[in-house]
Design a protein around this motif. Sequence first.
Motif, PDB file in Angstrom:
ATOM      1  N   UNK A 193       0.690  -1.256  -0.147  1.00  0.00           N
ATOM      2  CA  UNK A 193       0.022   0.038   0.126  1.00  0.00           C
ATOM      3  C   UNK A 193       1.449   1.524  -0.168  1.00  0.00           C
ATOM      4  N   UNK A 194       1.811   0.824   0.175  1.00  0.00           N
ATOM      5  CA  UNK A 194       2.898   2.398   0.346  1.00  0.00           C
ATOM      6  C   UNK A 194       3.862   1.891  -0.398  1.00  0.00           C
ATOM      7  N   UNK A 195       4.624   2.639  -1.958  1.00  0.00           N
ATOM      8  CA  UNK A 195       5.945   2.579  -2.088  1.00  0.00           C
ATOM      9  C   UNK A 195       7.142   3.552  -2.053  1.00  0.00           C
ATOM     10  N   UNK A 216      -2.139   2.044  -4.463  1.00  0.00           N
ATOM     11  CA  UNK A 216      -0.369   2.163  -3.941  1.00  0.00           C
ATOM     12  C   UNK A 216      -0.186   4.106  -3.892  1.00  0.00           C
ATOM     13  N   UNK A 217       0.196   4.856  -2.888  1.00  0.00           N
ATOM     14  CA  UNK A 217       0.472   5.183  -2.210  1.00  0.00           C
ATOM     15  C   UNK A 217       1.955   5.792  -2.952  1.00  0.00           C
ATOM     16  N   UNK A 218       2.424   6.969  -3.716  1.00  0.00           N
ATOM     17  CA  UNK A 218       3.940   6.878  -3.583  1.00  0.00           C
ATOM     18  C   UNK A 218       4.761   7.566  -2.858  1.00  0.00           C
ATOM     19  N   UNK A 219       6.094   7.218  -2.449  1.00  0.00           N
ATOM     20  CA  UNK A 219       5.968   8.558  -1.323  1.00  0.00           C
ATOM     21  C   UNK A 219       7.743   8.314  -1.910  1.00  0.00           C
ATOM     22  N   UNK A 220       7.848   9.375  -2.653  1.00  0.00           N
ATOM     23  CA  UNK A 220       9.195  10.393  -3.222  1.00  0.00           C
ATOM     24  C   UNK A 220       9.950  10.808  -2.451  1.00  0.00           C
ATOM     25  N   UNK A 260      -2.020   7.081 -10.003  1.00  0.00           N
ATOM     26  CA  UNK A 260      -1.219   7.172  -8.617  1.00  0.00           C
ATOM     27  C   UNK A 260      -1.264   8.336  -7.326  1.00  0.00           C
ATOM     28  N   UNK A 261      -1.524   7.841  -6.415  1.00  0.00           N
ATOM     29  CA  UNK A 261      -1.544   9.156  -5.569  1.00  0.00           C
ATOM     30  C   UNK A 261       0.086   9.332  -4.925  1.00  0.00           C
ATOM     31  N   UNK A 262       0.139  10.608  -4.747  1.00  0.00           N
ATOM     32  CA  UNK A 262       2.008  10.479  -4.341  1.00  0.00           C
ATOM     33  C   UNK A 262       1.945  12.148  -3.122  1.00  0.00           C
ATOM     34  N   UNK A 263       3.331  11.641  -2.609  1.00  0.00           N
ATOM     35  CA  UNK A 263       4.032  12.865  -2.152  1.00  0.00           C
ATOM     36  C   UNK A 263       5.517  12.820  -1.765  1.00  0.00           C
ATOM     37  N   UNK A 264       6.040  13.795  -1.125  1.00  0.00           N
ATOM     38  CA  UNK A 264       7.311  13.946  -1.070  1.00  0.00           C
ATOM     39  C   UNK A 264       7.861  13.787  -0.160  1.00  0.00           C
ATOM     40  N   UNK A 304       5.523  -5.387   4.944  1.00  0.00           N
ATOM     41  CA  UNK A 304       4.301  -6.432   5.066  1.00  0.00           C
ATOM     42  C   UNK A 304       3.361  -5.283   3.632  1.00  0.00           C
ATOM     43  N   UNK A 305       3.747  -4.136   4.682  1.00  0.00           N
ATOM     44  CA  UNK A 305       2.045  -3.188   2.925  1.00  0.00           C
ATOM     45  C   UNK A 305       3.893  -2.477   2.680  1.00  0.00           C
ATOM     46  N   UNK A 306       4.777  -1.780   3.290  1.00  0.00           N
ATOM     47  CA  UNK A 306       5.526  -1.598   2.943  1.00  0.00           C
ATOM     48  C   UNK A 306       6.778  -1.639   1.858  1.00  0.00           C
ATOM     49  N   UNK A 307       7.464  -1.044   0.593  1.00  0.00           N
ATOM     50  CA  UNK A 307       8.226  -0.966  -0.580  1.00  0.00           C
ATOM     51  C   UNK A 307       9.061  -0.132  -0.563  1.00  0.00           C
TER      52      UNK A 307
END
Length: 450
Positions: A115-117, A166-170, A193-197, A358-361
């Motif tokens: 869920x969090x990449x 899947x939320x993208x964290x840059x 995708x939704x994203x933040x940084x 588990x939910x973070x990659x």
Amino acid sequence: MNEEEIKHDIKEFNNLREQLNSLTEEIEKDGKSDQQLLTGENRKEFVEALETANSFVSGISGYFDGLAKSQLYYSDHDWEHRRKKDTQAVIREKKKDLDDLADQNEYLIKHPRLSNLFLEVTLRCNAKCEHCGSSCGYDIPKDEITAEELKKTLLEIHNYYGAQNVFLTVTGGEPLMRKDLFDIMKYAVGLGFHWGMTTNGMLIDEEIIEKYRETNMESISISLDGLKETHESFRRVPGSFDKIMHAIDLLKGLETLRSLQITTVANQKNLGELEDIYQLLLDKGIREWRVMCVDPIGRACLNDGILLDKKGLVKMFNFIIEKRKEGRMVVDNDCSHYLGLKYEQITRPHGFICGAGIFIGSILSNGDICVCPNVRYKELVQGNIRTDSFVDVWENRFEKFRKKRITTNAKCKKCKSYKYCRGDSFHTWNYEDGVPNMCMKDILQEEFVE
């Protein structure tokens, strides 16, 4: 909302709930009255009113129950002797919540769901911070992943999991050092995708704000580690403080932004400035502040005198608790460590769980597939997007983070807190010696309540 207002609202809600329950019970018991109400001229209006009341109470009951629990957690407790009834009640409630979280963790280990990449788009950085977990620098790594390689992987993830799930964290390095960043994010947003940084904020100007707007960036975390002199010394960039203040002003006008968070790494050099930082952020209109301690990873291990000892950690925790009680700003500790019953769910709104694998990659700057960018132990790399399918790696590897979890030893398994801690975070585990590099129980000692 102050403490007295919260108590009043909880009392009023409980009265409302009792009145509705009483009315419902009367109708159910009194068949004659029930018949009159349901066949009379006002039957429709009565049924609608009852349904509305039930819906209202049901809809907000969780909120007010949460307030009641918060009141219990934030009242004074006799932690040293645990004799007060309210202290015993807190221990029971927290253990119940943590047991539920442990069960959830067990389920996720068996049924992992991405869920969090984290996208570590570069290790280049325009700062050289004393605590940097990735030891970032100015040079461009020769093996930096290309935009096309990232796009190909993002398409694969979208096709299998659905981009909206899947939320993208840059992150980096400093992500804005990468010139093709917004080309990548425009493609990602086009897929759904939704994203933040996360950023040090120094490169944010009007042009960057417009690119944020065009790519619908939803969240951002900016680092601020002290007042001007302290921050610039810690980050090793003269003039960076004023640039961050300007960036915050610009971001407040960004319509796509749902979360503007400031992150402060509490250390021996800035611990005495937390109150001043708090007032500064309030004056700036900031409503989200994450205060975290330095972890013994990366460059922090090479700089003496910045890690917090027991006294420093307790001061930080108590500061966070005080500000959370004030309610003028959302002040949270980060999610990195299990803190024991005294500080769990009171320095942050949730219990500890390390979601690595588990939910973070994550996809690291060289294409390596791992858990989160702070876990930089090479033996834990699970693959590389240049040679492997990300989906295949996520579905069929990561055993060290799931069934064969390696953050444990004989001492940890005997610990009363192991069910909730599981050896703590992967990024602070010593894989050579098989011990945690940072164990809050060992550091806090009598302050750590089991």
